[in-house]
Enzyme design. Structure first.
Site, PDB file in Angstrom:
ATOM      1  N   GLU A  52      -0.496   4.864  -0.418  1.00 33.33           N
ATOM      2  CA  GLU A  52      -1.263   6.106  -0.617  1.00 33.33           C
ATOM      3  C   GLU A  52      -0.350   7.323  -0.452  1.00 33.33           C
ATOM      4  OE1 GLU A  52      -4.830   6.121   1.722  1.00 33.33           O
ATOM      5  OE2 GLU A  52      -5.516   4.261   0.805  1.00 33.33           O
ATOM      6  N   THR A  73      -4.530   6.131 -21.469  1.00 38.67           N
ATOM      7  CA  THR A  73      -4.323   4.799 -20.922  1.00 38.67           C
ATOM      8  C   THR A  73      -2.930   4.358 -21.357  1.00 38.67           C
ATOM      9  OG1 THR A  73      -5.418   3.896 -22.876  1.00 38.67           O
ATOM     10  CG2 THR A  73      -6.750   4.063 -20.872  1.00 38.67           C
ATOM     11  N   ARG A 109      -2.528  -2.517 -18.232  1.00 37.05           N
ATOM     12  CA  ARG A 109      -3.798  -1.795 -18.133  1.00 37.05           C
ATOM     13  C   ARG A 109      -3.669  -0.767 -17.021  1.00 37.05           C
ATOM     14  NH1 ARG A 109      -6.915  -4.611 -21.541  1.00 37.05           N
ATOM     15  NH2 ARG A 109      -8.516  -3.041 -21.410  1.00 37.05           N
ATOM     16  N   LYS A 150      -2.839   0.569 -24.800  1.00 36.93           N
ATOM     17  CA  LYS A 150      -3.272   0.461 -26.197  1.00 36.93           C
ATOM     18  C   LYS A 150      -2.024   0.521 -27.092  1.00 36.93           C
ATOM     19  CE  LYS A 150      -7.929   2.245 -25.273  1.00 36.93           C
ATOM     20  NZ  LYS A 150      -7.992   2.987 -24.002  1.00 36.93           N
ATOM     21  N   TYR A 197       0.839  -1.203   0.000  1.00 39.26           N
ATOM     22  CA  TYR A 197       0.000   0.000   0.000  1.00 39.26           C
ATOM     23  C   TYR A 197       0.870   1.247   0.000  1.00 39.26           C
ATOM     24  CZ  TYR A 197      -5.004  -0.660   0.190  1.00 39.26           C
ATOM     25  OH  TYR A 197      -6.300  -0.870  -0.171  1.00 39.26           O
ATOM     26  N   ASP A 226      -7.167  13.669 -24.764  1.00 36.09           N
ATOM     27  CA  ASP A 226      -7.231  12.253 -24.396  1.00 36.09           C
ATOM     28  C   ASP A 226      -6.576  11.474 -25.531  1.00 36.09           C
ATOM     29  OD1 ASP A 226      -7.873   9.627 -23.940  1.00 36.09           O
ATOM     30  OD2 ASP A 226      -9.929  10.038 -23.299  1.00 36.09           O
TER      31      ASP A 226
END
Ligand code: DSN
Length: 433
Positions: free
Chosen positions: A68, A238, A247, A241, A66, A212
């Site tokens: 954060e 992203t 991903r 692609k 973790y 985008d």
């Protein structure tokens, strides 16, 4: 649970020994998917094959942690390695795209775009984006998305005569509606995006321009599509692609927007970043910085152009008449086959595409007139322009078989496709190595 037919004959992947021992049922499904990805011609323009190195990075112990916060400013201890991993990814993103700031934590494209709203708009504010059926994305203010219900989405489209973005309409809407954010980019845009024109309009109305580039990030990184960097305030993408990473997603911006972007991603929208994904993004960005990636990006475009030419020669209607990038949008109206019927038939023939609306589509989005194809994945397997006439022939035969309901013809194509694909092993797959 009994396995679906497609999963049964497949051996569990030899590359996942622990998984095969612990959960043979699941391992068999993974093995079946590997076989499917190996045997088929994958033409979905938003899909790709990542390298074995990217794949390995996604399966590391980094996922146990973790984190954060951001490097040097975390809410959990034990970040000695994680901070370095994230810093590596950030620095590589800045270098590859030539940006002042990069945030590599967004879980995927939709959360990345939502973070842009959170950073630069208030609920109820107006945003201007490309309409989904014209080639935009759900998160550019389309009605059924939270971005179109929590914000006031105003949508631009393409010209009916050229199927190109109508900049007169964009400018008029921007002047009239005074949006806080303008989105450019999309999911079914086969032509070069004129970031300079969008930038000029955004500056005129004092809007934040979000480019985008999810679909074309790899082309931008490889110099096969102009960069939005001089024109956009924020770049959203992203990573899975054309960029050929895991991903995930990134938000990039000018230094002046860094604080707003970071605050929106965490703590505004997300909790702990997916560190294994961050690591794989770093690996993909290292690959994208290599000279071979430039060749890849240009080969993707050359293949798409060659495929478009071959389809035109066979009498297909292509939205905008062709392509400048990785994507070809085929309007099947003149072939008398609905997009969904064609897509499902092609799938049975081992050619994986998706059905898609075309601009001004008289049919419904769940049963539209077109199919969307692209060349990122087949280019990753090494297919070149010489193979595109063959790909067009298979698509043509598949569409004709769909029209006639000729299942035997689809089976023949499937065998031919598998034979050719066996000669082009896919990166990252154990099958065929
Ligand atoms: N689902 C992606 C695509 O296929 O284009 C966009 O989010």
């Amino acid at each position: 649970m009994s396995l679906p037919q497609s999963a049964q004959p497949q051996p569990a992947s030899l590359s996942h020994p622990a998984l095969s021992a612990a959960d043979p049922e699941l391992a068999a499904l993974v093995g079946a998917e590997e076989q499917l990805q190996a045997d088929t011609l994958r033409l979905i323009p938003s899909e790709n094959y990542v390298s074995a190195a990217v794949l390995e990075a996604t399966g590391t112990v980094l996922q146990n942690k973790y984190s954060e916060g951001y490097p040097g400013r975390r809410y959990y201890e034990g970040q000695q390695n994680i901070d370095l991993v994230e810093t590596l990814a950030v620095e590589r993103a800045k270098a590859v795209f030539g940006v002042e700031h990069a945030n590599v934590q967004p879980y995927s494209g939709s959360p990345a775009n939502l973070a842009a709203y959170l950073a630069f708009a208030e609920p109820g504010d107006t945003v201007l984006g490309m309409s989904l059926p014209m080639g935009g994305h759900l998160t550019h203010g389309w009605g059924v998305s939270a971005t179109g219900t929590w914000f006031r989405g105003v949508q631009y489209g393409v010209r009916p005569d050229t199927a190109l973005i109508d900049f007169d309409e964009v400018r008029d809407l921007a002047r009239k509606e005074r949006p806080k954010i303008i989105f450019c980019g999309g999911t079914a845009v086969p032509r070069t995006i004129d970031f300079a024109a969008f930038g000029e309009i955004a500056r005129e109305v004092d809007a934040v321009l979000v480019a985008d580039i999810a679909h074309i990030a790899g082309l931008v990184a490889g110099g096969a599509h102009p960069s939005p960097v001089p024109h956009a305030d924020v770049i959203s993408t992203t990573t899975h692609k054309t960029l050929r990473g895991p991903r995930g997603a990134m938000l990039m911006s000018r230094a002046s927007h860094a604080k707003a972007v970071d605050k929106a991603v965490f703590p505004g929208l997300q909790g702990g970043p997916h560190n294994h994904t961050t690591a794989a993004i770093a690996v993909a960005l290292r690959e994208a910085a290599a000279p071979s990636f430039r060749e890849y990006a240009h080969a993707v475009v050359a293949n798409a152009k060659a495929l478009a030419e071959a389809l035109l020669a066979r009498g297909y209607d292509l939205v905008s008449g062709g392509t400048d990038n990785h994507l070809v949008l085929i309007d099947l109206t003149s072939k008398d086959v609905p997009g969904k019927v064609a897509a499902k038939a092609l799938d049975r023939a081992g050619i994986v595409v998706n059905y898609n609306t075309v601009p001004f589509d008289p049919r419904k989005p769940f049963d539209p007139s077109g199919i969307r194809i692209g060349t990122p994945a087949l280019t990753s397997r090494g297919l070149g322009t010489d193979r595109m006439p063959q790909v067009a022939e298979w698509i043509d035969r598949g569409v004709q078989a769909a029209a006639k309901g000729d299942e035997d013809a689809l089976t023949v194509i499937r065998t031919e496709v598998a034979e050719l694909m066996a000669a082009y092993p896919a990166p990252g797959l154990a099958v065929g190595e």
